[in-house]
Motif scaffolding. Structure first.
Motif, PDB file in Angstrom:
ATOM      1  N   GLU A   1      16.061  24.717  67.081  1.00  0.00           N
ATOM      2  CA  GLU A   1      17.284  23.923  66.936  1.00  0.00           C
ATOM      3  C   GLU A   1      17.207  22.948  65.763  1.00  0.00           C
ATOM      4  N   THR A   2      16.010  22.515  65.420  1.00  0.00           N
ATOM      5  CA  THR A   2      15.842  21.576  64.304  1.00  0.00           C
ATOM      6  C   THR A   2      14.754  22.109  63.361  1.00  0.00           C
ATOM      7  N   PRO A   3      15.053  23.149  62.588  1.00  0.00           N
ATOM      8  CA  PRO A   3      14.041  23.698  61.668  1.00  0.00           C
ATOM      9  C   PRO A   3      13.501  22.599  60.755  1.00  0.00           C
ATOM     10  N   TRP A   4      12.194  22.550  60.632  1.00  0.00           N
ATOM     11  CA  TRP A   4      11.564  21.461  59.888  1.00  0.00           C
ATOM     12  C   TRP A   4      11.981  21.436  58.420  1.00  0.00           C
ATOM     13  N   MET A   5      12.292  22.581  57.870  1.00  0.00           N
ATOM     14  CA  MET A   5      12.680  22.667  56.465  1.00  0.00           C
ATOM     15  C   MET A   5      13.887  21.767  56.158  1.00  0.00           C
ATOM     16  N   PHE A   6      14.750  21.598  57.148  1.00  0.00           N
ATOM     17  CA  PHE A   6      16.007  20.869  56.932  1.00  0.00           C
ATOM     18  C   PHE A   6      16.121  19.620  57.803  1.00  0.00           C
ATOM     19  N   TYR A   7      15.044  19.274  58.492  1.00  0.00           N
ATOM     20  CA  TYR A   7      15.103  18.190  59.474  1.00  0.00           C
ATOM     21  C   TYR A   7      15.485  16.863  58.822  1.00  0.00           C
ATOM     22  N   HIS A   8      15.025  16.636  57.601  1.00  0.00           N
ATOM     23  CA  HIS A   8      15.305  15.366  56.941  1.00  0.00           C
ATOM     24  C   HIS A   8      16.798  15.134  56.748  1.00  0.00           C
ATOM     25  N   LYS A   9      17.581  16.206  56.722  1.00  0.00           N
ATOM     26  CA  LYS A   9      19.024  16.051  56.511  1.00  0.00           C
ATOM     27  C   LYS A   9      19.697  15.397  57.716  1.00  0.00           C
ATOM     28  N   GLU A  10      19.141  15.632  58.912  1.00  0.00           N
ATOM     29  CA  GLU A  10      19.670  14.967  60.104  1.00  0.00           C
ATOM     30  C   GLU A  10      19.477  13.460  59.994  1.00  0.00           C
ATOM     31  N   LEU A  11      18.328  13.060  59.446  1.00  0.00           N
ATOM     32  CA  LEU A  11      18.044  11.642  59.306  1.00  0.00           C
ATOM     33  C   LEU A  11      18.887  10.996  58.216  1.00  0.00           C
ATOM     34  N   LYS A  12      19.106  11.722  57.118  1.00  0.00           N
ATOM     35  CA  LYS A  12      19.860  11.169  55.992  1.00  0.00           C
ATOM     36  C   LYS A  12      21.244  10.688  56.429  1.00  0.00           C
TER      37      LYS A  12
ATOM     38  N   ASN B   1       5.398  26.443  70.381  1.00  0.00           N
ATOM     39  CA  ASN B   1       6.065  27.713  70.646  1.00  0.00           C
ATOM     40  C   ASN B   1       6.386  28.527  69.390  1.00  0.00           C
ATOM     41  N   LEU B   2       6.553  27.832  68.271  1.00  0.00           N
ATOM     42  CA  LEU B   2       6.980  28.525  67.059  1.00  0.00           C
ATOM     43  C   LEU B   2       5.906  28.560  65.973  1.00  0.00           C
ATOM     44  N   ALA B   3       4.967  27.628  66.049  1.00  0.00           N
ATOM     45  CA  ALA B   3       3.941  27.503  65.012  1.00  0.00           C
ATOM     46  C   ALA B   3       4.610  27.468  63.635  1.00  0.00           C
ATOM     47  N   VAL B   4       4.134  28.262  62.693  1.00  0.00           N
ATOM     48  CA  VAL B   4       4.635  28.172  61.330  1.00  0.00           C
ATOM     49  C   VAL B   4       6.115  28.533  61.219  1.00  0.00           C
ATOM     50  N   GLU B   5       6.625  29.306  62.173  1.00  0.00           N
ATOM     51  CA  GLU B   5       8.042  29.667  62.147  1.00  0.00           C
ATOM     52  C   GLU B   5       8.947  28.467  62.431  1.00  0.00           C
ATOM     53  N   GLY B   6       8.334  27.355  62.881  1.00  0.00           N
ATOM     54  CA  GLY B   6       9.117  26.147  63.118  1.00  0.00           C
ATOM     55  C   GLY B   6       9.783  25.608  61.868  1.00  0.00           C
TER      56      GLY B   6
ATOM     57  N   ALA C   1      18.680  12.183  45.944  1.00  0.00           N
ATOM     58  CA  ALA C   1      17.417  11.508  46.223  1.00  0.00           C
ATOM     59  C   ALA C   1      16.339  12.480  46.677  1.00  0.00           C
ATOM     60  N   ASP C   2      16.731  13.606  47.243  1.00  0.00           N
ATOM     61  CA  ASP C   2      15.757  14.605  47.690  1.00  0.00           C
ATOM     62  C   ASP C   2      14.872  15.096  46.545  1.00  0.00           C
ATOM     63  N   GLY C   3      15.362  14.987  45.323  1.00  0.00           N
ATOM     64  CA  GLY C   3      14.592  15.428  44.172  1.00  0.00           C
ATOM     65  C   GLY C   3      13.405  14.543  43.851  1.00  0.00           C
ATOM     66  N   TRP C   4      13.287  13.397  44.545  1.00  0.00           N
ATOM     67  CA  TRP C   4      12.114  12.533  44.368  1.00  0.00           C
ATOM     68  C   TRP C   4      11.032  12.834  45.403  1.00  0.00           C
ATOM     69  N   GLN C   5      11.270  13.768  46.302  1.00  0.00           N
ATOM     70  CA  GLN C   5      10.237  14.144  47.260  1.00  0.00           C
ATOM     71  C   GLN C   5       9.047  14.756  46.522  1.00  0.00           C
ATOM     72  N   VAL C   6       7.886  14.628  47.118  1.00  0.00           N
ATOM     73  CA  VAL C   6       6.676  15.189  46.534  1.00  0.00           C
ATOM     74  C   VAL C   6       6.051  16.186  47.497  1.00  0.00           C
ATOM     75  N   SER C   7       5.644  15.706  48.652  1.00  0.00           N
ATOM     76  CA  SER C   7       4.987  16.570  49.627  1.00  0.00           C
ATOM     77  C   SER C   7       5.964  17.000  50.707  1.00  0.00           C
ATOM     78  N   CYS C   8       5.560  17.983  51.487  1.00  0.00           N
ATOM     79  CA  CYS C   8       6.467  18.545  52.486  1.00  0.00           C
ATOM     80  C   CYS C   8       6.804  17.540  53.585  1.00  0.00           C
ATOM     81  N   THR C   9       7.860  17.821  54.265  1.00  0.00           N
ATOM     82  CA  THR C   9       8.410  16.968  55.303  1.00  0.00           C
ATOM     83  C   THR C   9       7.357  16.558  56.329  1.00  0.00           C
ATOM     84  N   GLN C  10       7.320  15.236  56.633  1.00  0.00           N
ATOM     85  CA  GLN C  10       6.425  14.710  57.671  1.00  0.00           C
ATOM     86  C   GLN C  10       7.186  14.740  59.004  1.00  0.00           C
TER      87      GLN C  10
END
Length: 429
Positions: free
Chosen positions: A74-85, A64-69, A295-304
């Motif tokens: 509700e869970t923008p991919w840019m920040f999704y990892h923070k929910e898991l942290k 539904n959102l394609a790249v705008e996801g 720890a986020d500063g050790w990321q390399v590639s975009c969120t999976q």
């Protein structure tokens, strides 16, 4: 507790289990319409029922959102990892800023060793347990060679005493002390994959730091299995996979821990990528790497995103269960009951056909019992599988059984022992 080797007793334990309803949250493999007794969570955890729902949310976002996801929904991919942290941190005893979901385990081990294996002068050696999981051995060997050293000279392996299968803590500490001025890095597994031994991580860390070494752990068999306090134990770094005890699916995303004491250390080397760049400035696309805090500063590639969704599904079940302490309490009783049942099988067979190599002391093991089959090992294992008990076979003669407190029952343990006895008697006739 005084155990009994009968179905009624096992069922009583299940009725008294405060976590018994968690079992219904998982999908069990089936064959010919019959569920397996699944004792292989130390290799691949079961699928949470909610996994499909959580994954579907992200598939719908993509649809539904394609790249705008990346920025909408509700869970923008840019920040999704923070929910898991927030959910990962209690599992490993860390602050949320100290953990991050990313990549896969051995990739993360390499990335962290870039920062924390810094050989200089005579201090160039790595000390580890003998018989570590092969992937760790390969990673360490290649890192040593990358720095121009011979693995035979640069890697010190601590081995069990002759005739033993597990390591004594004192032997590990003595080896660290004896080689202290040459050790750059102490790198152990948290729980040994083969024996199920849980190493004394606080003691190893203290000993490593006392001789001036950095200390890290591969927690593939520890995270989600045993209670960890990575921050309080002052461990420098760690990484883990999430598809074993944390049920994130085959090849699921890994996690890392970096102690906050290292966050401001600008001398640490990194293999950088744009997702580790400071978040607020990331899309300016400027030259010159400036790491994101923590720890986020050790990321390399975009969120999976999709692997994270599966991990998120399981993490929510850990939260529902009360994270690690309730699980650990049940795990200790499950493994103790499995010890008891296996010993009962040996008694009825009239000899020790199954020798347990996992530590008998609860504090020294996780949710795993490894047994040496003294005869017909592979046949025994194959017959267990044929009769819907699925554990894990390791050459040349070891069967690993892993009762996971999130979804295994005491009845599972009793029925496994019952079948083990029957199969053994049939093969002995």
């Amino acid at each position: 507790m005084n155990f009994e080797n009968n179905l009624s007793f096992a069922q009583q334990l299940d009725q008294a289990d405060p976590l018994r309803e968690m079992r219904s949250q998982f999908l069990f493999p089936q064959h010919n319409g019959k569920e397996f007794i699944y004792l292989c969570g130390n290799s691949l955890g079961l699928q949470p029922k909610v996994a499909q729902e959580v994954m579907q949310v992200q598939l719908d976002n993509w649809k539904n959102l394609a790249v705008e996801g990346w920025f909408e929904g509700e869970t923008p991919w840019m920040f999704y990892h923070k929910e898991l942290k927030k959910l990962m941190a209690p599992i490993v005893g860390a602050k949320a800023a100290e953990v991050c979901p990313m990549n896969t385990l051995t990739v993360n081990l390499h990335l962290l060793m870039v920062s924390f294996y810094r050989p200089q002068g005579k201090r160039f050696k790595i000390i580890m347990e003998a018989g570590a999981f092969p992937s760790d051995q390969y990673a360490i060997e290649s890192q040593v060679r990358f720095h121009g050293y011979d693995p035979k000279e640069a890697i010190i392996e601590v081995k069990p005493k002759a005739g033993a299968y597990t390591l004594e803590t004192e032997a590990i500490l003595q080896e660290i002390a004896a080689n202290g001025d040459e050790i750059a890095l102490v790198l152990f597994g948290g729980v040994n994959y083969f024996t199920g031994q849980w190493y004394d991580m606080p003691a190893i860390t203290k000993a490593g730091h006392a001789v001036g070494a950095t200390v890290g752990f591969d927690l593939a068999h520890a995270a989600g299995n045993v209670p960890l306090k990575l921050h309080d134990w002052d461990i420098d770094f760690a990484c883990w996979c999430s598809y074993k005890y944390q049920n994130s699916g085959p090849g699921g995303i890994s996690g890392i821990f970096v102690h906050e004491k290292h966050f401001a250390d600008t001398s640490l080397h990194r293999f950088a990528g744009w997702w580790g760049y400071q978040e607020a400035q990331r899309f300016k696309m400027e030259k010159g790497f400036v790491p994101e805090a923590g720890a986020d500063g050790w990321q390399v590639s975009c969120t999976q995103v999709m692997p994270m969704a599966l991990y998120h599904a399981s993490l929510q079940l850990f939260e529902k269960a009360g994270f690690i302490e309730p699980l650990r309490n049940k795990s200790k009783t499950l493994t103790s009951y499995l010890f008891y049942v296996i010993n009962e099988v040996n008694k009825k067979l009239g000899e020790e056909q199954y020798h347990i190599i996992t530590p008998a002391t609860e504090a020294d093991r996780g949710a795993q019992v490894s047994i040496i089959a003294k005869a017909n090992g592979k046949q025994v294992f194959d017959q267990l599988v044929a009769h819907h008990v699925l554990g894990d076979w390791r050459e040349p003669n070891v069967i690993r059984l892993s009762p996971v407190p999130l979804y295994n029952s005491f009845e599972d343990i009793y029925r496994t022992g019952e079948l083990l006895l029957t199969v053994s008697q049939q093969l002995n006739d």
